[in-house]
Design a protein around this motif. Structure first.
Motif, mmCIF file in Angstrom:
data_model
loop_
_atom_site.group_PDB
_atom_site.id
_atom_site.type_symbol
_atom_site.label_atom_id
_atom_site.label_comp_id
_atom_site.label_asym_id
_atom_site.label_seq_id
_atom_site.Cartn_x
_atom_site.Cartn_y
_atom_site.Cartn_z
ATOM 1 N N GLY A 139 21.658 66.055 67.788
ATOM 2 C CA GLY A 139 21.472 67.039 66.736
ATOM 3 C C GLY A 139 20.941 66.351 65.485
ATOM 4 N N VAL A 140 20.126 67.088 64.722
ATOM 5 C CA VAL A 140 19.590 66.567 63.465
ATOM 6 C C VAL A 140 20.375 67.207 62.321
ATOM 7 N N PHE A 141 20.966 66.368 61.491
ATOM 8 C CA PHE A 141 21.848 66.856 60.422
ATOM 9 C C PHE A 141 21.183 66.723 59.052
ATOM 10 N N ASP A 142 21.850 67.257 58.043
ATOM 11 C CA ASP A 142 21.277 67.248 56.690
ATOM 12 C C ASP A 142 21.485 65.918 55.975
ATOM 13 N N ILE A 143 22.498 65.189 56.374
ATOM 14 C CA ILE A 143 22.776 63.919 55.705
ATOM 15 C C ILE A 143 22.646 62.767 56.707
ATOM 16 N N PRO A 144 22.350 61.562 56.215
ATOM 17 C CA PRO A 144 22.221 60.430 57.150
ATOM 18 C C PRO A 144 23.535 60.183 57.902
ATOM 19 N N MET A 145 23.423 59.969 59.196
ATOM 20 C CA MET A 145 24.608 59.772 60.047
ATOM 21 C C MET A 145 24.974 58.296 60.179
ATOM 22 N N ARG A 146 24.116 57.412 59.706
ATOM 23 C CA ARG A 146 24.376 55.967 59.716
ATOM 24 C C ARG A 146 24.803 55.478 61.113
ATOM 25 N N GLY A 147 24.088 56.003 62.088
ATOM 26 C CA GLY A 147 24.455 55.742 63.472
ATOM 27 C C GLY A 147 24.254 54.311 63.932
ATOM 28 N N HIS A 148 23.522 53.520 63.162
ATOM 29 C CA HIS A 148 23.320 52.121 63.561
ATOM 30 C C HIS A 148 24.508 51.260 63.151
ATOM 31 N N GLU A 149 25.442 51.829 62.396
ATOM 32 C CA GLU A 149 26.601 51.060 61.920
ATOM 33 C C GLU A 149 27.801 51.360 62.810
ATOM 34 N N GLY A 150 28.327 50.341 63.419
ATOM 35 C CA GLY A 150 29.502 50.518 64.262
ATOM 36 C C GLY A 150 29.169 50.290 65.713
#
Lengths: 147, 539
Positions: free
Chosen positions: B315-326
């Motif tokens: 899903g594409v959200f309105d705020i950055p999901m910072r998915g590269h962290e963790g």
């Protein structure tokens, strides 16, 4: 082994593959100099070298200037060679630490420092999981939990 | 090279081989482990390099057919919709696994009784429960105790952060009233015994240079080597040999680091080569006593191969999901659709795993383990600038059922660097799994929208990820009946009384969870049974 003309044409192709975003000051693949990366990989990979030659011959034989239309034609007529070029372009572009920084990632290697991510507090996790816990167990136990 | 006879010979230094070696330490038996790969130091891991992402497509690829290192055996997957991935070296595939650590659930061990499919295991959840606990402590598992999807157990370390991505998705699950829970992970959330806690680097597949990830190279092997277990690397077993008179395994022929072929005698042989490597070695160990491959009187060696077919929805959200962290694969896990429900049109179930995003290069090239680059041109710029940072995804991890036509055989033409025939994978995704995937894609989209996604990205077809073959199970299944299984209820071959198997090949069914936690618990259980039955072990 690559002529200046070939370098220039390849750079223009790369600009089409990954264009710049001037608003965010993100350069295109050609502007970033990904051509050097591709030539370096090609010097160790005969198959890629053949693919690059094919791509360049096609473009040079068709026009003096690279256009999106020409790149689409290349993709349609030479899908394998185009695929190799696209893959190496993405690798060359995104392996650059300056591009990682533009995309809000660390420009340094991720170890040893990684990223700071704040842990959720116990209270917050308790609140977030409250509905799940309230629903009770959600598994089947054929032994009834007894031995 | 000293090839004096040993008491216990373990083939493979990965998750299961390390765990059973640890279990057998107290017996004071002389233990030798032969490992075909090398022992890498954390200094060799690519995440310390500036161009670390490139290694994912070269020497640190999860796919041995891409890596093509000397220790890697090629795999013929031309007749399969999924290709196996692995790591050959000390730590085995825990070197590059993503450390998601869910246990199997009680129903997973009784699918025949409960749902009329697969088969029941000769052990159940409660047989393994104490060994799950021991192993969780040894490995260093982090998570939140109290998950209502399981019988009660305590997780040793507090959870790792689920991050903005996990929090967002959790709220979506809560809106729908569906189960979710912070993932159990074999990743330290606190420093422990010389191992550093997770630094959220997002490169779990590249070896974890922090030592936070509970790979067997960081957990069991330092203890084992200190305790005197001999680890012989660059040593590839060619064949297990049997004594013609007794019918017992007498030792192995292996290619040593000196390039020579050696004999190694042993009283007890334990195979820990994973669900592809173990049947490959057994099928390559033919003799007059076992013309169809060692321990294969049932004809089931290599049969019933199970993976966990995967697909993803984002899903594409309105705020950055910072998915590269963790950690890459571990944030939250929903088991809302894990158990059978006949109204869904399939039997058994699946999990919804919230993996985090990958790094830009991997995303641009199609995602982790996928070779399907995203579009080029203006569309590329749009995706990388305005979609990639805002993505949160769910992976649908389905239970695969055992089917004999899904199998590992030998390819007599394709050989490894020592001339040993390679495995050939024959596998197709079942209609039951396809129905699960369709259901899962729809439910994943539903929860992403409930979580606030403004757009859904889904393939909407029944294809599964090509490099989804992490979890290789079922090819030497355990059971009470020698005609219907390869090993008994504690991992001993029905046909060869001093031959044990402890890896994922002995799984009877697959569950819909990452198997390493269960593989190691099972190895510890088998070690315990060996100790309990030591006086009559070969009867």
């Amino acid at each position: 082994m690559w002529s200046e003309k070939e370098k220039k044409i390849l750079s223009e192709i790369l600009d089409e593959l990954i264009p710049a975003n001037p608003d965010k000051k993100i350069p295109s693949a050609g502007q970033l100099g990904v051509v050097s990366f591709i030539f370096e990989v090609a010097s160790k990979t005969p198959k890629l070298q053949d693919d690059i030659k094919l791509v360049l011959e096609f473009v040079i034989s068709k026009a003096d200037k690279v256009s999106p239309y020409l790149v689409r034609e290349m993709e349609r007529l030479h899908p394998r060679a185009f695929g190799s070029l696209l893959t190496e372009t993405y690798k060359g572009y995104y392996s650059r630490s300056d591009i990682r920084k533009k995309l809000d990632l660390s420009e340094k290697p991720v170890h040893p420092f990684g990223y700071e991510v704040k842990s959720e507090s116990n209270e917050y996790l308790k609140e977030l999981t409250e509905n799940v816990r309230a629903r009770g167990t959600v598994y089947r136990d054929p032994t009834g939990g007894f031995r | 090279m000293n090839n004096e006879p040993v008491d216990v010979l373990i083939i493979g230094a990965g998750a299961s081989g390390a765990a059973i070696a640890w279990s057998l330490l107290e017996t004071k038996m002389r233990i030798l482990c032969l490992e075909q790969g090398t022992h890498l130091s954390d200094k060799d891991f690519p995440s310390r390099r500036n161009d670390y992402e490139l290694s994912r497509y070269a020497e640190f690829s999860c796919d041995p057919n891409v890596r093509k290192l000397k220790q890697d055996y090629p795999i013929n997957s031309s007749n399969s919709s999924i290709t196996p991935v692995n790591w050959n070296g000390v730590g085995g595939s825990t070197m590059n696994f993503l450390a998601h650590w869910p246990r199997m659930r009680p129903s997973d061990f009784r699918t025949k009784t409960l749902d009329g499919v697969g088969d029941d295991w000769p052990v159940d959840y409660y047989d393994l429960e104490p060994f799950y606990e021991i192993n969780d402590r040894n490995v260093g598992v982090s998570g939140l105790s109290g998950n209502p999807a399981y019988p009660k157990y305590t997780v040793p370390y507090p959870p790792i952060p689920i991050g903005i991505l996990g929090q967002t998705l959790a709220k979506g699950f809560n809106k729908l009233g569906w189960h979710w829970w912070p993932s159990d992970v074999a990743i330290l959330s606190e420093d422990d015994n010389g191992r550093q806690k997770c630094v959220n680097a997002g490169t779990c597949d590249l070896g974890c240079a922090a030592g936070a990830k509970g790979g067997a190279n960081f957990t069991y092997w330092p203890i084992l080597e200190n305790a005197g277990v001999e680890l012989r690397t660059d040593s590839r077993v060619r064949e297990i040999q049997v004594d013609k008179v007794s019918g017992l395994a007498k030792g192995v022929l292996y290619h040593g680091s000196d390039g020579q072929l050696h004999h190694q005698k042993a009283e007890l042989i334990i195979m820990a080569c994973n669900g592809v490597g173990t049947p490959r070695l057994l099928l390559n160990s033919k003799s007059d006593l076992f013309p169809n491959g060692l321990a294969n009187n049932s004809g089931l060696v290599g049969k019933n191969l199970m993976f966990h077919p995967l697909t993803g929805v984002a899903g594409v959200f309105d705020i950055p999901m910072r998915g590269h962290e963790g950690p890459m694969a571990c944030s939250i896990l929903s088991q809302e659709f894990y158990e059978s429900d006949s109204s869904r049109g399939f039997v058994r179930g699946y999990g919804l795993h919230s993996g985090r995003s990958t790094t830009p290069m991997t995303y641009a090239l199609g995602g982790y383990g996928i070779d399907n680059p995203i579009p080029w041109g203006d569309e590329h710029r749009e995706i990388m600038d305005n979609i990639y940072p805002y993505l949160a995804g769910l992976t649908i991890v389905t239970e695969d059922l055992p089917e004999e036509h899904n199998c590992v055989t030998l390819d007599e033409e394709l050989k490894d660097s020592d001339g040993i025939p390679a495995p050939k994978i024959n596998y197709r995704v079942s209609e039951n799994t396809k129905a699960m995937i369709k259901h899962g894609e729809e439910r994943a989209a539903e929860v992403l929208l409930a979580a606030g996604a403004k757009k859904i990205l889904s393939k909407n077809d029944d294809k599964v990820w090509w490099r989804a073959g992490w979890h290789q199970m079922g090819t030497c299944r355990m059971g009470h009946d020698p005609d219907k299984s390869v090993v008994n209820g504690w991992g001993r071959s029905h046909d060869v009384k001093n031959l044990f198997i402890v890896d994922g090949s002995i799984f009877v069914t697959a569950g819909a969870v990452n198997p390493t936690s269960t593989i190691q618990a099972l190895a510890l259980y088998i070690g315990d049974q060996i100790k309990k039955n030591i006086g009559t072990l070969f009867d």
